[in-house]
Motif scaffolding. Structure first.
Motif, short mmCIF file in Angstrom:
data_model
loop_
_atom_site.label_atom_id
_atom_site.label_comp_id
_atom_site.label_asym_id
_atom_site.label_seq_id
_atom_site.Cartn_x
_atom_site.Cartn_y
_atom_site.Cartn_z
N TRP A 282 2.81 48.80 -66.59
CA TRP A 282 3.94 48.24 -67.33
C TRP A 282 3.77 48.46 -68.84
O TRP A 282 4.70 48.88 -69.52
N LYS A 283 2.59 48.19 -69.34
CA LYS A 283 2.35 48.33 -70.78
C LYS A 283 2.44 49.79 -71.23
O LYS A 283 2.88 50.08 -72.35
N ARG A 284 2.02 50.71 -70.38
CA ARG A 284 2.15 52.12 -70.73
C ARG A 284 3.62 52.54 -70.78
O ARG A 284 4.02 53.41 -71.55
N TYR A 285 4.41 51.94 -69.94
CA TYR A 285 5.84 52.29 -69.86
C TYR A 285 6.65 51.67 -70.99
O TYR A 285 7.63 52.25 -71.47
N LEU A 286 6.21 50.51 -71.46
CA LEU A 286 7.01 49.71 -72.38
C LEU A 286 7.45 50.46 -73.64
O LEU A 286 8.64 50.36 -74.03
N PRO A 287 6.59 51.22 -74.33
CA PRO A 287 7.03 51.88 -75.57
C PRO A 287 8.19 52.85 -75.38
O PRO A 287 8.99 53.05 -76.31
N SER A 288 8.30 53.47 -74.22
CA SER A 288 9.38 54.44 -73.99
C SER A 288 10.47 53.90 -73.07
O SER A 288 11.37 54.64 -72.66
N ARG A 289 10.41 52.61 -72.74
CA ARG A 289 11.35 52.01 -71.79
C ARG A 289 12.77 52.03 -72.36
O ARG A 289 13.03 51.46 -73.42
N PRO A 290 13.73 52.65 -71.65
CA PRO A 290 15.11 52.71 -72.14
C PRO A 290 15.82 51.37 -71.98
O PRO A 290 15.40 50.51 -71.19
#
Length: 380
Positions: A282-290
């Motif tokens: 989740w944390k890896r995804y968060l910066p690029s989460r649309p």
């Protein structure tokens, strides 16, 4: 990552297989909004499988309940052992009404399983499971002990949440195969090439869970608990097999229960701990989460079916489940209750999925997303 890719492949492979088997019959008719009969009736059906218009294998007699019937006579049927049969019209040799059969006993289930898989298998029964295993009795009994621990924790958890669930109607069947080679041979017939990428799976159609001996048990506890949670959820009435269960819900629920506890000698001891693997996803995804990420997760299952997006979808599903159970438990349970009413093969549109979610949460999707992000940014 390999497990996430395998899960995505498994989901796609199994759905394609069901669609191929029922070409033009039950599932397709529902998807195309044709009318069908959904009332339950007890019947005895004699059938023979067909592949490319040729009969394959022996005749089979199934006693059980017809759950759905398509206009052309294709049926979805649940046998007295809990297996669900997807039967095309040209596979039906005989149908006749009968009384509703009693679910098979554990002893009868064991007998049937050993008749079906006689070569090299032994079996034993626990309070809730029938285990078939090859060679390693001690490892199989360790797995059985883990299953029973999960069963106790699962029922205790939902009782504490005041959610009514039922004891499984049928004995729960699990296979513990000797090694990877035996697993590939057995699993390949059910899930195809996906078997090469997983160490265990729950099969919706047969209602069985399958795994194999891989080194020490502790390394594989999360996967075993994950798949066994699917089996329990679909057998206690929390979810309905072959209904339109959003994948984020099903997978998020399984991940909520699977969290490993490396400080515990057994590797797992309870429910709802922070799942570090999925928190990191989740944390890896968060910066690029649309901005539409929650909408795409809830509206359909497409993100789970692509290796490019599956890892983030699993991480977000765990995070959303964790957030909802921790902060909006009654709304989450209301959402579960609404989905429990879904009939087998009933399908929702993207808009209907989102509307059901918003109705249960009592707020627009954008507001849920705002609260979700604020909460999960604080989780360590």
């Amino acid at each position: 990552m390999s497990r996430i890719l395998a899960d995505a492949q498994k989901t796609s492979s199994m759905r394609q297989r069901y669609r191929r088997r029922l070409r033009g019959t039950v599932v397709l008719l529902v998807w195309l909004a044709f009318s069908c009969i959904s009332s339950v009736s007890a019947e005895t059906v004699v059938l023979r499988r067909m592949v490319d218009d040729e009969p394959v294998g022996p005749k089979r007699t199934v006693n059980g309940e017809v759950l759905v019937e398509a206009k052309d006579g294709g049926i979805l049927m649940r046998g007295d052992d809990g297996r669900i049969w997807l039967i095309q019209p040209d596979e039906i040799l005989k149908r006749e009404s009968s009384s509703v059969p009693s679910p098979v006993t554990a002893d009868e289930m064991t007998r049937r399983m050993l008749d079906e898989f006689p070569a090299g298998f032994e079996a034993f029964e626990t309070a809730h499971y029938v285990l078939l295993y090859q060679r390693n009795d001690a490892y199989a009994r360790d797995v059985a002990s883990l299953f029973e621990s999960l069963h106790r924790a699962f029922f205790a958890y939902w009782k504490n949440q005041r959610v009514d669930i039922e004891e499984p109607k049928y004995p729960l069947v699990a296979f513990v195969l000797a090694d990877r080679s035996a697993f590939l041979k057995h699993a390949g017939a059910e899930i195809g090439e996906t078997a090469a990428n997983v160490i265990g799976y729950y099969h919706l159609e047969s209602n069985r869970m399958t795994t194999f001996r891989v080194g020490n048990l502790e390394r594989n506890i999360a996967t075993i608990i994950h798949e066994a949670t699917h089996q329990l959820a679909y057998n206690c009435g929390l979810q309905t097999r072959f209904a339109d269960n959003p994948m984020w819900l099903s997978e998020g629920l399984a991940m909520f229960f699977e969290s490993p506890d490396l400080s515990n000698p057994r590797g797992w001891r309870g429910v709802g701990r922070v799942n570090r693997v999925n928190l990191n996803r989740w944390k890896r995804y968060l910066p690029s989460r649309p901005g539409d990420s929650l909408a795409t997760l809830v509206a359909d299952d497409a993100r789970f079916q692509s290796s490019a997006t599956a890892e983030a979808a699993y991480g977000e599903s765990w995070a959303l489940t964790y957030f909802l159970i921790r902060t909006m438990k009654r709304e989450y349970i209301d959402y579960l209750e609404r989905l429990r009413q879904t009939q087998p093969l009933q399908q929702y549109t993207q808009r209907e999925r989102i509307e059901m979610f918003e109705t249960a949460m009592k707020m627009p999707l954008a507001k849920v997303d705002e609260k979700f992000l604020a909460y999960m940014r604080r989780v360590r």
